[in-house]
Motif scaffolding. Structure first.
Motif, PDB file in Angstrom:
ATOM      1  N   GLN A  35       0.799  -1.222   0.000  1.00  0.00           N
ATOM      2  CA  GLN A  35       0.000   0.000   0.000  1.00  0.00           C
ATOM      3  C   GLN A  35       0.835   1.277   0.000  1.00  0.00           C
ATOM      4  OE1 GLN A  35      -3.664  -0.122  -0.066  1.00  0.00           O
ATOM      5  NE2 GLN A  35      -2.857  -2.077  -0.783  1.00  0.00           N
ATOM      6  N   PHE A  36       2.153   1.167   0.040  1.00  0.00           N
ATOM      7  CA  PHE A  36       2.977   2.374   0.063  1.00  0.00           C
ATOM      8  C   PHE A  36       2.789   3.204  -1.203  1.00  0.00           C
ATOM      9  CE2 PHE A  36       5.559  -0.120   3.180  1.00  0.00           C
ATOM     10  CZ  PHE A  36       5.414   0.751   4.238  1.00  0.00           C
ATOM     11  N   TRP A  37       2.605   2.541  -2.352  1.00  0.00           N
ATOM     12  CA  TRP A  37       2.363   3.280  -3.589  1.00  0.00           C
ATOM     13  C   TRP A  37       1.081   4.110  -3.458  1.00  0.00           C
ATOM     14  CZ3 TRP A  37       4.458  -1.602  -3.559  1.00  0.00           C
ATOM     15  CH2 TRP A  37       5.626  -1.811  -4.312  1.00  0.00           C
ATOM     16  N   LYS A  38       0.021   3.459  -2.996  1.00  0.00           N
ATOM     17  CA  LYS A  38      -1.275   4.121  -2.857  1.00  0.00           C
ATOM     18  C   LYS A  38      -1.217   5.247  -1.832  1.00  0.00           C
ATOM     19  CE  LYS A  38      -6.156   3.151  -1.859  1.00  0.00           C
ATOM     20  NZ  LYS A  38      -7.135   2.110  -1.444  1.00  0.00           N
ATOM     21  N   LEU A  39      -0.570   4.988  -0.711  1.00  0.00           N
ATOM     22  CA  LEU A  39      -0.458   6.012   0.331  1.00  0.00           C
ATOM     23  C   LEU A  39       0.283   7.237  -0.186  1.00  0.00           C
ATOM     24  CD1 LEU A  39       0.386   3.790   3.432  1.00  0.00           C
ATOM     25  CD2 LEU A  39      -1.756   4.997   2.989  1.00  0.00           C
ATOM     26  N   GLY A  40       1.306   7.010  -0.998  1.00  0.00           N
ATOM     27  CA  GLY A  40       2.056   8.126  -1.564  1.00  0.00           C
ATOM     28  C   GLY A  40       1.235   8.955  -2.525  1.00  0.00           C
ATOM     29  N   LYS A  41       0.363   8.292  -3.285  1.00  0.00           N
ATOM     30  CA  LYS A  41      -0.487   9.007  -4.231  1.00  0.00           C
ATOM     31  C   LYS A  41      -1.597   9.782  -3.531  1.00  0.00           C
ATOM     32  CE  LYS A  41       0.224   5.809  -8.104  1.00  0.00           C
ATOM     33  NZ  LYS A  41      -0.417   4.803  -8.988  1.00  0.00           N
ATOM     34  N   GLU A  42      -2.109   9.219  -2.445  1.00  0.00           N
ATOM     35  CA  GLU A  42      -3.274   9.811  -1.777  1.00  0.00           C
ATOM     36  C   GLU A  42      -2.902  10.835  -0.711  1.00  0.00           C
ATOM     37  OE1 GLU A  42      -5.526   6.526  -0.285  1.00  0.00           O
ATOM     38  OE2 GLU A  42      -6.338   6.011  -2.267  1.00  0.00           O
ATOM     39  N   ASN A  43      -1.653  10.881  -0.312  1.00  0.00           N
ATOM     40  CA  ASN A  43      -1.232  11.789   0.764  1.00  0.00           C
ATOM     41  C   ASN A  43      -0.018  12.584   0.295  1.00  0.00           C
ATOM     42  OD1 ASN A  43      -2.967  10.717   3.193  1.00  0.00           O
ATOM     43  ND2 ASN A  43      -2.120   8.900   2.191  1.00  0.00           N
ATOM     44  N   LYS A  44      -0.305  13.671  -0.366  1.00  0.00           N
ATOM     45  CA  LYS A  44       0.741  14.486  -0.985  1.00  0.00           C
ATOM     46  C   LYS A  44       1.531  15.270   0.056  1.00  0.00           C
ATOM     47  CE  LYS A  44      -0.745  13.443  -5.172  1.00  0.00           C
ATOM     48  NZ  LYS A  44       0.036  12.583  -6.098  1.00  0.00           N
ATOM     49  N   ASP A  45       2.750  15.619  -0.330  1.00  0.00           N
ATOM     50  CA  ASP A  45       3.571  16.586   0.402  1.00  0.00           C
ATOM     51  C   ASP A  45       3.920  16.149   1.818  1.00  0.00           C
ATOM     52  OD1 ASP A  45       3.414  18.340  -1.833  1.00  0.00           O
ATOM     53  OD2 ASP A  45       1.438  19.007  -1.151  1.00  0.00           O
ATOM     54  N   ILE A  46       4.284  14.885   1.980  1.00  0.00           N
ATOM     55  CA  ILE A  46       4.799  14.435   3.275  1.00  0.00           C
ATOM     56  C   ILE A  46       6.224  14.956   3.426  1.00  0.00           C
ATOM     57  CG2 ILE A  46       5.532  12.421   4.609  1.00  0.00           C
ATOM     58  CD1 ILE A  46       3.187  10.897   3.312  1.00  0.00           C
ATOM     59  N   ASP A  47       6.460  15.628   4.525  1.00  0.00           N
ATOM     60  CA  ASP A  47       7.784  16.195   4.763  1.00  0.00           C
ATOM     61  C   ASP A  47       8.734  15.186   5.400  1.00  0.00           C
ATOM     62  OD1 ASP A  47       7.465  19.178   4.076  1.00  0.00           O
ATOM     63  OD2 ASP A  47       5.730  18.797   5.361  1.00  0.00           O
ATOM     64  N   TYR A  48       8.259  14.504   6.422  1.00  0.00           N
ATOM     65  CA  TYR A  48       9.112  13.566   7.151  1.00  0.00           C
ATOM     66  C   TYR A  48       8.378  12.247   7.343  1.00  0.00           C
ATOM     67  CZ  TYR A  48      11.589  17.868   8.180  1.00  0.00           C
ATOM     68  OH  TYR A  48      12.250  19.052   8.057  1.00  0.00           O
ATOM     69  N   ALA A  49       9.026  11.142   6.938  1.00  0.00           N
ATOM     70  CA  ALA A  49       8.477   9.808   7.148  1.00  0.00           C
ATOM     71  C   ALA A  49       9.292   9.124   8.235  1.00  0.00           C
ATOM     72  CB  ALA A  49       8.530   8.998   5.858  1.00  0.00           C
ATOM     73  N   PHE A  50       8.678   8.954   9.394  1.00  0.00           N
ATOM     74  CA  PHE A  50       9.310   8.246  10.505  1.00  0.00           C
ATOM     75  C   PHE A  50       9.020   6.764  10.336  1.00  0.00           C
ATOM     76  CE2 PHE A  50       8.828  12.555  11.918  1.00  0.00           C
ATOM     77  CZ  PHE A  50       9.926  12.796  12.739  1.00  0.00           C
ATOM     78  N   LEU A  51      10.049   5.998   9.998  1.00  0.00           N
ATOM     79  CA  LEU A  51       9.852   4.596   9.673  1.00  0.00           C
ATOM     80  C   LEU A  51      10.868   3.720  10.404  1.00  0.00           C
ATOM     81  CD1 LEU A  51       9.317   4.935   5.819  1.00  0.00           C
ATOM     82  CD2 LEU A  51       7.577   4.321   7.506  1.00  0.00           C
ATOM     83  N   PRO A  52      10.447   2.512  10.812  1.00  0.00           N
ATOM     84  CA  PRO A  52      11.370   1.584  11.464  1.00  0.00           C
ATOM     85  C   PRO A  52      12.418   1.107  10.474  1.00  0.00           C
ATOM     86  CG  PRO A  52       9.334   0.453  10.901  1.00  0.00           C
ATOM     87  CD  PRO A  52       9.104   1.919  10.612  1.00  0.00           C
ATOM     88  N   VAL A  53      13.612   0.827  10.973  1.00  0.00           N
ATOM     89  CA  VAL A  53      14.702   0.441  10.072  1.00  0.00           C
ATOM     90  C   VAL A  53      15.491  -0.767  10.564  1.00  0.00           C
ATOM     91  CG1 VAL A  53      15.008   2.765   9.118  1.00  0.00           C
ATOM     92  CG2 VAL A  53      16.277   2.098  11.168  1.00  0.00           C
ATOM     93  N   ASN A  54      15.093  -1.384  11.691  1.00  0.00           N
ATOM     94  CA  ASN A  54      15.979  -2.406  12.257  1.00  0.00           C
ATOM     95  C   ASN A  54      15.760  -3.799  11.680  1.00  0.00           C
ATOM     96  OD1 ASN A  54      13.570  -2.947  13.614  1.00  0.00           O
ATOM     97  ND2 ASN A  54      14.554  -3.301  15.589  1.00  0.00           N
ATOM     98  N   GLY A  55      14.772  -3.978  10.801  1.00  0.00           N
ATOM     99  CA  GLY A  55      14.599  -5.257  10.125  1.00  0.00           C
ATOM    100  C   GLY A  55      14.773  -6.451  11.053  1.00  0.00           C
ATOM    101  N   VAL A  56      14.095  -6.408  12.186  1.00  0.00           N
ATOM    102  CA  VAL A  56      14.390  -7.353  13.258  1.00  0.00           C
ATOM    103  C   VAL A  56      13.791  -8.740  13.000  1.00  0.00           C
ATOM    104  CG1 VAL A  56      12.358  -6.696  14.649  1.00  0.00           C
ATOM    105  CG2 VAL A  56      14.409  -7.626  15.773  1.00  0.00           C
ATOM    106  N   VAL A  57      14.580  -9.758  13.260  1.00  0.00           N
ATOM    107  CA  VAL A  57      14.093 -11.135  13.268  1.00  0.00           C
ATOM    108  C   VAL A  57      13.780 -11.504  14.713  1.00  0.00           C
ATOM    109  CG1 VAL A  57      14.725 -13.555  12.905  1.00  0.00           C
ATOM    110  CG2 VAL A  57      15.351 -11.824  11.206  1.00  0.00           C
ATOM    111  N   VAL A  58      12.557 -11.976  14.940  1.00  0.00           N
ATOM    112  CA  VAL A  58      12.121 -12.260  16.301  1.00  0.00           C
ATOM    113  C   VAL A  58      11.902 -13.757  16.508  1.00  0.00           C
ATOM    114  CG1 VAL A  58      11.082  -9.986  16.585  1.00  0.00           C
ATOM    115  CG2 VAL A  58       9.669 -11.882  15.765  1.00  0.00           C
ATOM    116  N   ASN A  59      12.189 -14.192  17.713  1.00  0.00           N
ATOM    117  CA  ASN A  59      11.899 -15.556  18.126  1.00  0.00           C
ATOM    118  C   ASN A  59      11.092 -15.457  19.410  1.00  0.00           C
ATOM    119  OD1 ASN A  59      11.766 -18.207  18.836  1.00  0.00           O
ATOM    120  ND2 ASN A  59      13.977 -18.586  18.829  1.00  0.00           N
ATOM    121  N   PHE A  60       9.782 -15.410  19.247  1.00  0.00           N
ATOM    122  CA  PHE A  60       8.888 -15.190  20.379  1.00  0.00           C
ATOM    123  C   PHE A  60       8.190 -16.477  20.803  1.00  0.00           C
ATOM    124  CE2 PHE A  60       8.155 -10.399  19.332  1.00  0.00           C
ATOM    125  CZ  PHE A  60       9.416 -10.118  19.825  1.00  0.00           C
TER     126      PHE A  60
END
Length: 253
Positions: free
Chosen positions: A150-175
């Motif tokens: 849905q990132f493509w759609k979100l980008g089209k529907e929500n113009k002019d985002i200044d800052y995208a706060f996104l997780p980056v740790n790509g964590v593998v979990v063993n829960f």
């Protein structure tokens, strides 16, 4: 808009004289068996922050800190909740005023607009991302979402985002300790995915969150990276970024 990075995925916004908290947490003790000890000092902010609005992306306790909500939300403040989480939130925090929004529904007050949008949680829990817009600065907060279509759609529907706060740790979990079978597939965006997501959102800058503070050799194994990796992926994807340390304030917004 003044933007301050808090612990982990937490962000504090100040705009039009109002304070907004998103995924603000300072008590991570509940998850110590799977996250381990914090590798650096956890920032304590609740004693001096009074919020007019509090938002959170999902109910994991490293994003939803009921102690912070009870302590920091002003008496006349509002907890803004994605509809999918309403029932469980009301059982925990029935004493506060709650504004409930469905995906893509907006709430506007004091010249600020709040909107929950699609997200996918890494272990199948209910999660939304949030867009906050004060008319001058628009931010996207992605909690600890995984990659989705849905990132493509979100980008089209929500113009002019200044800052995208996104997780980056790509964590593998063993829960397995809480009944979830092990999977080697990351349970949050990794570095390249976060840059690509910010690019598809047409964000002016990616601001990395949800990294660095926790690692557990058996249960919580994050992707490690350094400044060279950030620069390399930024150039590869064609997406600018800005690193904010915990407690650091961005005033150019």
């Amino acid at each position: 808009m003044e933007i301050q990075k808090l612990n982990w995925a937490g962000v504090k916004l100040i705009s039009n004289g109002k304070t907004i908290l998103i995924d603000a947490a300072e008590d991570f003790s509940y998850y110590k068996p799977v996250l381990g000890d914090a590798v650096e000092q956890v920032m304590q902010f609740s004693d001096h922050v009074q919020a007019d609005y509090i938002l959170f992306t999902h109910m994991h306790l490293d994003h939803f800190d009921k102690g912070v909500i009870r302590k920091c939300l002003k008496k006349e403040g509002k907890l803004i909740v994605y509809k999918g989480l309403e029932a469980v939130v009301r059982k925990i925090l029935d004493e506060v005023e709650i504004i409930v929004l469905d995906l893509n529904e907006t709430f506007t007050e004091n010249n600020m607009t709040f909107k929950p949008v699609f997200a996918m949680d890494g272990v199948g829990e209910i999660q939304s991302s949030w867009i906050v817009d004060d008319g001058e600065t628009k931010i996207f907060h992605g909690g600890d979402t995984i990659w989705h279509n849905q990132f493509w759609k979100l980008g089209k529907e929500n113009k002019d985002i200044d800052y995208a706060f996104l997780p980056v740790n790509g964590v593998v979990v063993n829960f397995e300790i809480i009944g979830l079978e092990y999977s080697p597939v990351p349970a949050s965006l990794n570095l390249k995915e976060a840059f690509a997501a910010a690019h598809l959102l047409h964000a002016e800058k990616l601001v990395p969150i949800h990294y660095g503070l926790f690692a557990h050799e058996k249960c919580y194994i994050p992707q490690l990276f350094d400044e060279n990796d950030l620069k390399k992926v930024s150039e590869e994807i064609g997406q600018e970024y800005m690193v904010l340390k915990d407690g650091e304030v961005l005033t150019e917004a």
